[in-house]
Design a protein around this motif. Sequence first.
Motif: not given
Length: 331
Positions: A56-61, A110-122
């Motif tokens: 995950l890419e953490f970009n803001a908080v 609260v963390f703002a993250v960027h995820a390319e593919h992140w399904d429910a189980q993951a």
Amino acid sequence: MSNFPRFTHLLLFPHLRVQNANAISSPLTHGFPSMTAFLGLMWALERKARQAGIALEFNAVAAVSHRYQELVTEGGFVKAFRLTRNPVGKDGSTAAIVEEGRIHLDLSMVFAVHAEHWDAQAQANDMEAIAQLLSGMRVAGGSVAMPDHPWQRRNQPWVAHFTGDDEAQRKAFREVCVRLLPGSALVARDDLIDRRLAELQTAHPDASRLDAWLSLSRVNWHYDEEANNGKGAWQGDRRKGSGWIVPIPVGYGALGPVHPAGSVTNARDAETPFRFVESLYSVGEWIGPHRLRSPQQLLWYADSKPDDGLYRCRNDYRPADKDNGLDHLIP
């Protein structure tokens, strides 16, 4: 112009209890920890998450305060930190007292993250792992404890999706704000410094931005002869509805050039270039999350400009037009 980073999800960790966090946020301010501490926590959490295989890419908080207890003693108008006495030295001499301020916090992260593919189980697996990582870290130097009632829905970590259309994102942000209530979010109010500076310069043309910042950091009193039906009265400039305004540190400014890695003796990291800096200050406002209109108004992000010697925390809050009477609503 905003340089707000990209994100696809908001990770909400509600009602974390932090014991003995650092209450001296800068050389000139005290109280709630600086946002630089929360950005540092975010980057440390991202490194730990990647080591655990969470891409995950953490970009803001953002940090929303629910309750706090600053460890101070009060006597009249004077407050003093509760200090601890260190053990005596080996020779029996008394150790020096190093002043340190501490504060207990009940806050939501609260963390703002960027995820390319992140399904429910993951998501379920990763959120549990991130919560475990966060519980073992320091928040502004304080120890993290689990919420009082972790089984309650409002105390459970939660993911908000911001991958849909505008209406879906507005709905997701409204739900985030509801989960953060009751509480107060810290937002940037740099615009108040410009406004106060213009007011000061009408009477004192040589007034500086420092004068404006100091003026906003206190309650300024003046005697109004027309008040109280012409009888006169002392009036303060913190009128009802003016907001909970506080002085805050917002980053660091360079004092000199960048030194090569390892060239400065006793630096904490010998593999990273080194630069001497000093604190930068601005003004913030504590505001209810229900009055925010977008995630960009809630979150803080890093805005580094090494060529200008500026390493700042940014927040894109803009006050609504109060004339329309809708400043308390989320569209």
